[in-house]
Design a protein around this motif. Structure first.
Motif, PDB file in Angstrom:
ATOM      1  N   LYS A  71      33.630  -6.911  -5.721  1.00 41.06           N
ATOM      2  CA  LYS A  71      32.807  -7.928  -6.356  1.00 41.06           C
ATOM      3  C   LYS A  71      31.529  -8.104  -5.557  1.00 41.06           C
ATOM      4  O   LYS A  71      31.568  -8.353  -4.354  1.00 41.06           O
ATOM      5  CB  LYS A  71      33.569  -9.245  -6.432  1.00 41.06           C
ATOM      6  N   GLU A  72      30.377  -7.978  -6.222  1.00 39.27           N
ATOM      7  CA  GLU A  72      29.108  -8.190  -5.533  1.00 39.27           C
ATOM      8  C   GLU A  72      28.910  -9.686  -5.271  1.00 39.27           C
ATOM      9  O   GLU A  72      29.016 -10.502  -6.188  1.00 39.27           O
ATOM     10  CB  GLU A  72      27.952  -7.645  -6.363  1.00 39.27           C
ATOM     11  N   ILE A  73      28.622 -10.032  -4.014  1.00 31.02           N
ATOM     12  CA  ILE A  73      28.452 -11.427  -3.619  1.00 31.02           C
ATOM     13  C   ILE A  73      26.978 -11.808  -3.552  1.00 31.02           C
ATOM     14  O   ILE A  73      26.573 -12.888  -3.968  1.00 31.02           O
ATOM     15  CB  ILE A  73      29.113 -11.684  -2.241  1.00 31.02           C
ATOM     16  N   ALA A  74      26.167 -10.907  -3.003  1.00 27.91           N
ATOM     17  CA  ALA A  74      24.746 -11.211  -2.834  1.00 27.91           C
ATOM     18  C   ALA A  74      23.972  -9.910  -2.719  1.00 27.91           C
ATOM     19  O   ALA A  74      24.529  -8.841  -2.454  1.00 27.91           O
ATOM     20  CB  ALA A  74      24.521 -12.068  -1.596  1.00 27.91           C
ATOM     21  N   SER A  75      22.649 -10.008  -2.931  1.00 29.18           N
ATOM     22  CA  SER A  75      21.783  -8.845  -2.848  1.00 29.18           C
ATOM     23  C   SER A  75      20.437  -9.280  -2.293  1.00 29.18           C
ATOM     24  O   SER A  75      19.969 -10.387  -2.576  1.00 29.18           O
ATOM     25  CB  SER A  75      21.612  -8.217  -4.231  1.00 29.18           C
ATOM     26  N   VAL A  76      19.826  -8.412  -1.480  1.00 25.84           N
ATOM     27  CA  VAL A  76      18.513  -8.721  -0.924  1.00 25.84           C
ATOM     28  C   VAL A  76      17.677  -7.442  -0.893  1.00 25.84           C
ATOM     29  O   VAL A  76      18.202  -6.346  -0.661  1.00 25.84           O
ATOM     30  CB  VAL A  76      18.636  -9.329   0.493  1.00 25.84           C
ATOM     31  N   THR A  77      16.388  -7.570  -1.161  1.00 28.71           N
ATOM     32  CA  THR A  77      15.462  -6.436  -1.081  1.00 28.71           C
ATOM     33  C   THR A  77      14.916  -6.325   0.332  1.00 28.71           C
ATOM     34  O   THR A  77      14.551  -7.335   0.945  1.00 28.71           O
ATOM     35  CB  THR A  77      14.301  -6.631  -2.073  1.00 28.71           C
ATOM     36  N   VAL A  78      14.863  -5.113   0.870  1.00 28.39           N
ATOM     37  CA  VAL A  78      14.370  -4.936   2.234  1.00 28.39           C
ATOM     38  C   VAL A  78      12.879  -5.233   2.284  1.00 28.39           C
ATOM     39  O   VAL A  78      12.164  -5.123   1.279  1.00 28.39           O
ATOM     40  CB  VAL A  78      14.645  -3.511   2.761  1.00 28.39           C
ATOM     41  N   ASP A  79      12.385  -5.608   3.476  1.00 29.02           N
ATOM     42  CA  ASP A  79      10.952  -5.870   3.626  1.00 29.02           C
ATOM     43  C   ASP A  79      10.202  -4.559   3.863  1.00 29.02           C
ATOM     44  O   ASP A  79      10.784  -3.470   3.803  1.00 29.02           O
ATOM     45  CB  ASP A  79      10.700  -6.890   4.737  1.00 29.02           C
ATOM     46  N   LYS A  80       8.918  -4.631   4.157  1.00 30.12           N
ATOM     47  CA  LYS A  80       8.101  -3.423   4.307  1.00 30.12           C
ATOM     48  C   LYS A  80       8.506  -2.596   5.525  1.00 30.12           C
ATOM     49  O   LYS A  80       8.133  -1.419   5.635  1.00 30.12           O
ATOM     50  CB  LYS A  80       6.630  -3.789   4.397  1.00 30.12           C
ATOM     51  N   ASN A  81       9.272  -3.201   6.435  1.00 32.16           N
ATOM     52  CA  ASN A  81       9.781  -2.478   7.604  1.00 32.16           C
ATOM     53  C   ASN A  81      11.220  -2.022   7.408  1.00 32.16           C
ATOM     54  O   ASN A  81      11.892  -1.640   8.367  1.00 32.16           O
ATOM     55  CB  ASN A  81       9.672  -3.349   8.852  1.00 32.16           C
ATOM     56  N   ALA A  82      11.686  -2.086   6.151  1.00 33.85           N
ATOM     57  CA  ALA A  82      13.034  -1.643   5.773  1.00 33.85           C
ATOM     58  C   ALA A  82      14.125  -2.502   6.398  1.00 33.85           C
ATOM     59  O   ALA A  82      15.266  -2.064   6.531  1.00 33.85           O
ATOM     60  CB  ALA A  82      13.255  -0.171   6.114  1.00 33.85           C
ATOM     61  N   ARG A  83      13.794  -3.739   6.753  1.00 31.22           N
ATOM     62  CA  ARG A  83      14.778  -4.657   7.316  1.00 31.22           C
ATOM     63  C   ARG A  83      15.338  -5.555   6.215  1.00 31.22           C
ATOM     64  O   ARG A  83      14.685  -5.836   5.216  1.00 31.22           O
ATOM     65  CB  ARG A  83      14.164  -5.509   8.432  1.00 31.22           C
ATOM     66  N   TYR A  84      16.567  -6.021   6.461  1.00 30.46           N
ATOM     67  CA  TYR A  84      17.216  -6.936   5.522  1.00 30.46           C
ATOM     68  C   TYR A  84      17.897  -8.060   6.298  1.00 30.46           C
ATOM     69  O   TYR A  84      18.151  -7.943   7.506  1.00 30.46           O
ATOM     70  CB  TYR A  84      18.245  -6.189   4.667  1.00 30.46           C
ATOM     71  N   ASN A  85      18.204  -9.148   5.592  1.00 33.18           N
ATOM     72  CA  ASN A  85      18.852 -10.284   6.252  1.00 33.18           C
ATOM     73  C   ASN A  85      19.597 -11.135   5.224  1.00 33.18           C
ATOM     74  O   ASN A  85      19.074 -11.431   4.156  1.00 33.18           O
ATOM     75  CB  ASN A  85      17.811 -11.145   6.975  1.00 33.18           C
ATOM     76  N   PHE A  86      20.832 -11.482   5.546  1.00 33.58           N
ATOM     77  CA  PHE A  86      21.612 -12.468   4.796  1.00 33.58           C
ATOM     78  C   PHE A  86      21.970 -13.610   5.750  1.00 33.58           C
ATOM     79  O   PHE A  86      22.306 -13.370   6.916  1.00 33.58           O
ATOM     80  CB  PHE A  86      22.933 -11.879   4.277  1.00 33.58           C
ATOM     81  N   ASP A  87      21.954 -14.827   5.253  1.00 36.07           N
ATOM     82  CA  ASP A  87      22.411 -15.993   6.015  1.00 36.07           C
ATOM     83  C   ASP A  87      23.147 -16.884   5.024  1.00 36.07           C
ATOM     84  O   ASP A  87      22.528 -17.573   4.216  1.00 36.07           O
ATOM     85  CB  ASP A  87      21.234 -16.733   6.640  1.00 36.07           C
TER      86      ASP A  87
END
Length: 244
Positions: A71-87
């Motif tokens: 089950k997908e819980i959350a999704s985020v698009t990476v920034d221009k430096n290919a970094r991602y973050n969930f909190d």
């Protein structure tokens, strides 16, 4: 009174088990960078397509994620430096993992959901609820290699024989060969093998996630099985040295 006490005890145990099973919600952070596999470089991103996404999944019951789904819980698009973050808050009793999507398929190998692998017992990038998780995800760049076989025996008059058995595609002929004899330095320039970048697939440094050449080496009258790891540079056609 004894019957009442027993009933109360059973109810208390059942209530305690129920609470434990449901678990509590705990604050969790997840961060990292999408890297080109085999390097420490962030992935290449095209301005003509949307940036890649990192997705957080909850694993359902059962050892096989493909059979039992997720089950997908959350999704985020990476920034221009290919970094991602969930909190976010996650249930401490549940099992979670992350994957990535929407790579530039002109230069990367990407399935609809690319789940990076830890090892043979933990096939996915699992997340620990209630902690700070820093997880870099390794994306497989397209690569093309030409093998160059080099006999490292210092005796120029050696009579070594290396029998190639597999690892680099169409070099195999009828399950055996080619055979390399003596003081050999041979580049198979007419054979280009399409593969993925790096030495270890998804950054996992243990078999079966490595580029390897398999063969049999006869040296000083003794034949042994050999397995040689090799590195495939990303994005280009390269000659790779196979030293035996």
């Amino acid at each position: 009174m004894k019957k009442i006490a027993i009933v109360i005890l059973i109810l208390a145990i059942a209530f305690s088990y129920s609470c434990k099973k449901e678990g509590r919600m705990v604050q969790t952070t997840i961060s990292g960078t999408l890297l080109t596999n085999g390097t420490n470089d962030k992935i290449k991103m095209s301005i003509e397509i949307d940036r890649p996404q990192v997705k957080l999944y909850e694993q359902k019951d059962g050892p096989d994620i493909y059979a039992n789904g997720s089950k997908e819980i959350a999704s985020v698009t990476v920034d221009k430096n290919a970094r991602y973050n969930f909190d976010m808050e996650l249930n401490e009793q549940n099992t979670y993992f992350i994957g990535f999507r929407n790579l530039d398929t002109t230069i990367y190998i990407s399935s609809p959901d690319s789940w990076s692998v830890h090892d043979e017992t933990k096939r996915f990038n699992y997340i620990t609820p209630g902690t700070s998780n820093n997880v870099n995800l390794y994306c497989l760049a397209k690569s093309w290699v030409r093998p160059r076989f080099i006999n490292t025996n210092p005796d120029p008059n050696n009579v070594d024989v290396f029998e190639y058995r597999g690892g680099i595609g169409t070099l195999v002929q009828h399950q055996m060969g080619p055979y390399l004899h003596g003081n050999t330095d041979s580049t198979f320039s007419n054979m280009i093998h399409k593969t993925w970048s790096g030495t270890y697939k998804y950054g996992v440094q243990k078999p079966p996630y490595a580029h390897t050449i398999e063969g049999k080496l006869t040296r000083n009258g003794v034949t042994t099985d050999v397995e040689i790891e090799y590195f495939a540079p990303p994005f280009d056609t390269s000659i790779v040295d196979i030293r035996y």
